[in-house]
Design a protein around this motif. Structure first.
Motif, mmCIF file in Angstrom:
data_model
loop_
_atom_site.group_PDB
_atom_site.id
_atom_site.type_symbol
_atom_site.label_atom_id
_atom_site.label_comp_id
_atom_site.label_asym_id
_atom_site.label_seq_id
_atom_site.Cartn_x
_atom_site.Cartn_y
_atom_site.Cartn_z
ATOM 1 N N ILE A 37 0.865 -1.188 0.000
ATOM 2 C CA ILE A 37 0.000 0.000 0.000
ATOM 3 C C ILE A 37 0.896 1.231 0.000
ATOM 4 C CG2 ILE A 37 -1.930 1.184 1.102
ATOM 5 C CD1 ILE A 37 -2.621 -1.248 2.634
ATOM 6 N N ASP A 38 0.648 2.117 -0.958
ATOM 7 C CA ASP A 38 1.378 3.385 -0.986
ATOM 8 C C ASP A 38 0.649 4.346 -0.059
ATOM 9 O OD1 ASP A 38 3.152 2.749 -3.370
ATOM 10 O OD2 ASP A 38 1.168 2.417 -4.212
ATOM 11 N N THR A 39 1.387 4.903 0.906
ATOM 12 C CA THR A 39 0.730 5.808 1.856
ATOM 13 C C THR A 39 1.536 7.087 2.027
ATOM 14 O OG1 THR A 39 1.896 4.853 3.731
ATOM 15 C CG2 THR A 39 -0.260 3.905 3.214
ATOM 16 N N LEU A 40 0.863 8.105 2.527
ATOM 17 C CA LEU A 40 1.494 9.411 2.701
ATOM 18 C C LEU A 40 1.097 9.970 4.059
ATOM 19 C CD1 LEU A 40 2.843 12.040 1.468
ATOM 20 C CD2 LEU A 40 0.566 12.631 0.677
ATOM 21 N N PHE A 55 16.887 6.221 4.951
ATOM 22 C CA PHE A 55 17.753 7.219 4.339
ATOM 23 C C PHE A 55 17.239 7.598 2.966
ATOM 24 C CE2 PHE A 55 20.558 5.273 7.452
ATOM 25 C CZ PHE A 55 20.931 6.418 8.133
ATOM 26 N N VAL A 56 16.157 7.010 2.605
ATOM 27 C CA VAL A 56 15.551 7.328 1.309
ATOM 28 C C VAL A 56 14.191 7.939 1.596
ATOM 29 C CG1 VAL A 56 16.685 5.606 -0.115
ATOM 30 C CG2 VAL A 56 14.717 4.962 1.249
ATOM 31 N N PRO A 57 13.705 8.745 0.635
ATOM 32 C CA PRO A 57 12.428 9.400 0.906
ATOM 33 C C PRO A 57 11.279 8.426 1.104
ATOM 34 C CG PRO A 57 13.268 9.963 -1.292
ATOM 35 C CD PRO A 57 14.320 9.192 -0.611
ATOM 36 N N ILE A 58 11.355 7.276 0.453
ATOM 37 C CA ILE A 58 10.280 6.306 0.666
ATOM 38 C C ILE A 58 10.718 5.345 1.746
ATOM 39 C CG2 ILE A 58 8.940 4.414 -0.311
ATOM 40 C CD1 ILE A 58 9.129 5.668 -2.960
ATOM 41 N N MET A 59 9.876 5.140 2.717
ATOM 42 C CA MET A 59 10.188 4.172 3.745
ATOM 43 C C MET A 59 9.317 2.948 3.476
ATOM 44 S SD MET A 59 10.388 4.846 7.740
ATOM 45 C CE MET A 59 8.899 5.677 7.690
ATOM 46 N N THR A 60 9.945 1.794 3.477
ATOM 47 C CA THR A 60 9.183 0.581 3.197
ATOM 48 C C THR A 60 9.269 -0.332 4.395
ATOM 49 O OG1 THR A 60 9.791 0.811 0.910
ATOM 50 C CG2 THR A 60 8.970 -1.318 1.547
ATOM 51 N N PHE A 61 8.150 -0.812 4.836
ATOM 52 C CA PHE A 61 8.171 -1.743 5.961
ATOM 53 C C PHE A 61 6.937 -2.621 5.944
ATOM 54 C CE2 PHE A 61 6.104 2.127 7.285
ATOM 55 C CZ PHE A 61 5.007 1.710 8.017
ATOM 56 N N LYS A 62 6.973 -3.622 6.784
ATOM 57 C CA LYS A 62 5.823 -4.523 6.888
ATOM 58 C C LYS A 62 5.175 -4.254 8.232
ATOM 59 C CE LYS A 62 5.071 -9.145 5.196
ATOM 60 N NZ LYS A 62 5.480 -9.464 3.860
ATOM 61 N N GLY A 96 1.854 -7.822 8.758
ATOM 62 C CA GLY A 96 1.734 -8.655 7.554
ATOM 63 C C GLY A 96 1.458 -7.890 6.265
ATOM 64 N N ILE A 97 1.290 -6.576 6.350
ATOM 65 C CA ILE A 97 0.982 -5.801 5.136
ATOM 66 C C ILE A 97 2.187 -4.922 4.776
ATOM 67 C CG2 ILE A 97 -0.573 -4.071 4.111
ATOM 68 C CD1 ILE A 97 -2.158 -6.526 4.795
ATOM 69 N N ASP A 98 2.616 -5.004 3.498
ATOM 70 C CA ASP A 98 3.740 -4.160 3.046
ATOM 71 C C ASP A 98 3.268 -2.729 2.857
ATOM 72 O OD1 ASP A 98 5.859 -5.996 2.842
ATOM 73 O OD2 ASP A 98 4.892 -6.878 1.093
ATOM 74 N N ILE A 99 4.053 -1.814 3.429
ATOM 75 C CA ILE A 99 3.664 -0.399 3.372
ATOM 76 C C ILE A 99 4.809 0.423 2.788
ATOM 77 C CG2 ILE A 99 3.039 1.632 4.777
ATOM 78 C CD1 ILE A 99 0.896 -0.347 5.156
ATOM 79 N N ASP A 100 4.484 1.294 1.850
ATOM 80 C CA ASP A 100 5.419 2.325 1.387
ATOM 81 C C ASP A 100 4.942 3.626 1.998
ATOM 82 O OD1 ASP A 100 7.004 0.816 -0.156
ATOM 83 O OD2 ASP A 100 6.394 1.666 -2.082
ATOM 84 N N LEU A 101 5.830 4.318 2.707
ATOM 85 C CA LEU A 101 5.378 5.504 3.427
ATOM 86 C C LEU A 101 6.115 6.745 2.946
ATOM 87 C CD1 LEU A 101 3.538 6.217 5.868
ATOM 88 C CD2 LEU A 101 5.522 5.918 7.316
ATOM 89 N N LEU A 102 5.369 7.733 2.469
ATOM 90 C CA LEU A 102 5.963 9.009 2.078
ATOM 91 C C LEU A 102 5.575 10.073 3.108
ATOM 92 C CD1 LEU A 102 5.153 9.247 -1.746
ATOM 93 C CD2 LEU A 102 7.140 8.251 -0.671
ATOM 94 N N PHE A 103 6.222 11.221 3.002
ATOM 95 C CA PHE A 103 5.952 12.276 3.970
ATOM 96 C C PHE A 103 5.770 13.611 3.247
ATOM 97 C CE2 PHE A 103 7.497 15.779 6.596
ATOM 98 C CZ PHE A 103 6.792 15.587 7.784
ATOM 99 N N ASP A 134 8.289 22.228 0.182
ATOM 100 C CA ASP A 134 9.576 21.782 -0.355
ATOM 101 C C ASP A 134 9.294 20.803 -1.503
ATOM 102 O OD1 ASP A 134 10.188 18.781 0.878
ATOM 103 O OD2 ASP A 134 8.851 20.001 2.111
ATOM 104 N N PRO A 135 10.235 20.697 -2.464
ATOM 105 C CA PRO A 135 9.978 19.889 -3.660
ATOM 106 C C PRO A 135 9.615 18.441 -3.332
ATOM 107 C CG PRO A 135 12.061 21.073 -3.858
ATOM 108 C CD PRO A 135 11.563 21.338 -2.491
ATOM 109 N N GLU A 136 10.228 17.901 -2.287
ATOM 110 C CA GLU A 136 9.954 16.508 -1.922
ATOM 111 C C GLU A 136 8.492 16.338 -1.489
ATOM 112 O OE1 GLU A 136 10.576 13.030 -2.186
ATOM 113 O OE2 GLU A 136 12.502 14.083 -2.268
#
Ligand SMILES: Nc1ncnc2c1ncn2[C@@H]1O[C@H](COP(=O)(O)OP(=O)(O)OP(=O)(O)O)[C@@H](O)[C@H]1O
Ligand SMILES: [Mg+2]
Length: 513
Positions: free
Chosen positions: A101-104, A124-131, A134-141, A165-167
C-alpha cells in the motif's frame, strides 16, 4: 450526429460512443469477472479487512506522533491533526493480494521531514518501506504549510502546493493524481474492473514496469481512464477491447491527457515541472507521453524507449485481435489474460547478472539494478542492427549462487544484420553501472553473456523456461497461414527469418563480454 453534438464532454473531447452495454456485453462481462477471480485478482476478504485495520492503526499512530510533537512545540492547546492517506493502486481500488500500500503522512507546518526521518532513522531514502502486521507499506511524507491538518482536507486544491519543499510536492502528487483520476472517469466501478484486467494482462505479458521502460501502474490507469471517457457507458468487457483499439492505433508521440492543463502563473517554480515539449527539450524526446492529471502535470512514461514502444504496440495489437475473437466466441478471456512465455519470442538473448562481492543484507541490489538495466537497452538500441532489445521483467535467482540475480534481454535484429558485435555496448554498460554501484551500494560483479537459446537451460530451470503460454501470432486458425508470411517485426521468434550471420557472429566469436 445530433446525439454526438449534444453529448457531454468527458476529459478533453466528446466521447466516441455513448452506447450502453447490450446483453452480450453483460454476459461477457460476467465471464470476465469470473476469469479475473480465477487469476486471484481479488484479495480474500480477510486480507482486505487486515489492510483496513493496519491503515487505521497507522493513521492513529501518525496523529499521536504529531500530537506529541505539537505539545512540545506549541504552547497553546491545539489539535494539529495530521493524517495518513493511501494512494496508488490501493486508493484506486485495484490492488491485488499481497501487493503493498502506498501511503502518505500529511503533517502540519511545525512537523518537519527531519522529524520524520529521525523518528525512523533507518530511512535514508524518501520512501520508507516496511511490513506492518503482515501488510507491506510504502510511506511518504509531506509537510503542508498549515498550522493544522484537518481530516477533511481537500488535496485536489492546487493552492495546497504553495510554499512546500519539492519533496513534499512530489509526495503529494501521487495522492492528487489518484483523486483526479477518480474524478475524471465517468464510472468508477467500470474503470476499476477494466484497470484490473489491463494490469493483469500487462503483468502476464511482461510489459508492466516503469523502471524497465514499459508502463507502470499509473500509466495503465491513465490509459484506461481515457478509454472510459471515450466510451462513458460501456461495460468493462467492451472497455478492455477499446483500450487496446484506441492505444494500438494511437498517433504517438501525441500525449494522452485526461483534462486540460491550466496555467498557474502564481506558482512559477512548479509550472516549470509541467510536461511541455514546446518549452522543454527533454520532453520532446518522450516517445509515448501519458500525462498525469494533476498540477504539475508530468509524463508518467519518460523511460519508454524505441524497443519498449514497439513491444507495447505489438502486444496491444495482439490483445485487440484476441478481444475481437472473444467477442465472436472464438477465444476466451483466459486466452487474453494468461501469462505468456518470454523465451519463445527470441532466439538471441543476453544474460546479465549482478553479484554482490560482499553480502549486505539491507541493500536492494536487485532494485538498484532493475532501475538501470534499461541503460543497457538504450546502448543496444543505438546499434542500428538491433531492432528490439526487450528485458524480461522477471528476474531470476542464479541456481547455485544465492546472492546472484540475473536478467535476460531478448534481441531481435534487422533482417540485413551482419557481423554483429555488441562487445562495446556491454563493456560500456558494465563500466557505467559498476561505477554507480560502487558509489551507491558497494562493489558488485556484473556479467553479461550472449546465450544461445539451446543453452538457456544452463542458466535457469526447465520449469522457468517453459513457464507461460507460447505465443502464436494470432489465435484464429485461418490467420495462421497468413502469419507465416509476415516480416520480422512480430512477436514470435520461431517463424522470424534469422539473420544467420549475426547469429553466428555473436554465437561463435563473441560469446562473453
Ligand atoms: N512514473 C511515474 N510518474 C508519475 N507518478 C508516478 C510514477 N510512478 C509512480 N507514481 C505515483 O506513485 C503512485 C504509486 O506508484 P506505484 O508504482 O506503486 O503504482 P500503483 O498505481 O500503486 O501500481 P502497483 O499496483 O503496481 O503498485 C502512482 O499511483 C503514482 O501516483
Ligand atoms: Mg503501488
Amino acid at each position: 450526429m445530433s446525439s454526438t453534438m449534444s453529448a457531454p464532454t468527458f476529459g478533453i473531447s466528446q466521447p466516441i460512443s455513448m452506447d450502453f452495454p447490450n446483453k452480450k456485453d453483460l454476459l461477457l462481462n460476467k465471464s470476465l469477472t469470473e476469469t479475473l477471480k480465477s487469476f486471484n485478482c481479488f484479495e480474500p476478504s480477510e486480507e482486505t479487512s487486515q489492510r483496513v485495520k493496519v491503515l487505521n492503526k497507522l493513521n492513529f499512530l501518525v496523529k499521536k506522533w504529531i500530537h506529541l510533537l505539537t505539545i512540545t512545540r506549541i504552547p497553546m492547546d491545539v489539535d494539529a491533526g495530521g493524517k495518513l492517506i493511501a494512494f496508488g493502486s490501493y486508493r484506486l481500488g485495484v490492488h491485488s493480494s499481497g501487493s503493498d500500500i502506498d501511503t502518505l503522512v500529511l503533517a502540519p507546518r511545525h512537523v518537519t521531514r527531519l522529524d520524520f526521518i529521525l523518528e525512523n532513522f533507518t530511512a535514508f531514502v524518501p520512501i520508507m518501506t516496511f511490513k506492518y502486521s503482515g501488510i507491506d507499506i510504502d510511506l511518504l511524507f509531506a509537510r503542508l504549510d498549515m498550522p493544522t491538518v484537518p481530516d477533511n482536507i481537500d488535496l485536489s486544491d492546487d493552492n495546497i502546493l504553495k510554499n512546500l519543499d519539492p519533496e513534499s510536492v512530489r509526495s503529494l502528487n501521487g495522492c492528487r493524481v489518484a483523486e483526479q483520476l477518480l474524478k475524471q472517469v465517468p464510472n468508477q466501478s467500470t474503470f476499476c474492473e477494466t484497470l484490473r484486467a489491463v494490469k493483469l494482462w500487462a503483468k502476464n505479458h511482461g510489459i508492466y514496469s516503469n523502471a524497465i521502460g514499459f508502463f507502470g501502474g499509473i500509466a495503465w490507469a491513465i490509459l484506461v481512464a481515457r478509454t472510459c471517457q471515450l466510451y462513458p457507458n460501456a461495460a468493462p468487457s467492451k472497455l478492455i477491447q477499446k483500450v487496446f483499439f484506441v492505444f494500438s492505433t494511437w498517433n504517438w508521440p501525441s500525449p494522452v491527457i485526461l483534462k486540460h492543463m491550466e496555467n498557474r502563473f502564481d506558482m512559477q517554480n512548479l509550472s516549470q515541472l509541467v510536461w511541455d515539449p514546446r518549452r522543454n527539450y527533454a520532453d520532446r524526446l518522450h516517445l509515448m507521453p501519458i500525462i498525469t492529471p494533476s498540477f504539475p502535470e508530468q509524463n508518467s512514461t519518460h523511460n519508454v524507449s524505441r524497443s519498449t514502444l514497439q513491444v507495447i504496440q505489438n502486444e496491444m495489437k495482439e490483445a485487440f485481435k484476441i478481444c475481437e475473437h472473444v467477442q465472436k466466441g472464438k477465444a476466451t478471456w483466459k486466452d487474453l489474460l494468461e501469462e505468456t512465455n518470454f523465451f519463445c519470442k527470441y532466439r538471441h538473448l543476453i544474460a546479465v547478472s549482478i553479484n554482490a562481492e560482499k553480502e549486505k543484507e539491507d541493500t536492494d541490489f536487485a532494485g538498484f539494478f532493475e532501475s538501470r538495466i534499461r541503460q543497457l537497452v538504450q546502448l543496444l538500441e543505438r546499434n542500428s542492427q538491433v531492432q528490439i532489445a526487450q528485458v524480461n521483467t522477471r528476474k531470476f535467482k542464479a541456481p547455485f549462487s544465492p546472492g546472484k540475480s540475473q536478467w535476460f534481454i531478448g534481441l531481435e535484429f534487422i533482417q540485413a544484420a551482419k557481423n554483429l558485435d555488441l562487445t562495446e555496448e556491454i563493456k560500456r554498460f558494465k563500466k557505467i553501472i559498476g561505477n554507480q554501484a560502487k558509489e551507491k551500494i558497494g562493489t558488485v560483479q556484473i556479467d553479461a553473456a550472449y546465450v544461445k537459446k539451446s543453452k538457456l537451460i544452463t542458466y535457469i530451470s526447465a520449469a522457468e523456461l517453459k513457464r507461460g503460454k507460447f505465443m502464436k501470432k494470432d489465435t484464429s486458425p485461418e490467420k495462421e497461414n497468413a502469419n507465416r508470411k509476415r516480416p520480422t517485426t512480430t512477436q514470435s521468434g520461431d517463424d522470424v527469418k534469422k539473420p544467420r550471420t549475426a547469429f553466428n557472429s555473436i554465437g561463435s566469436v563473441q560469446t562473453t563480454f
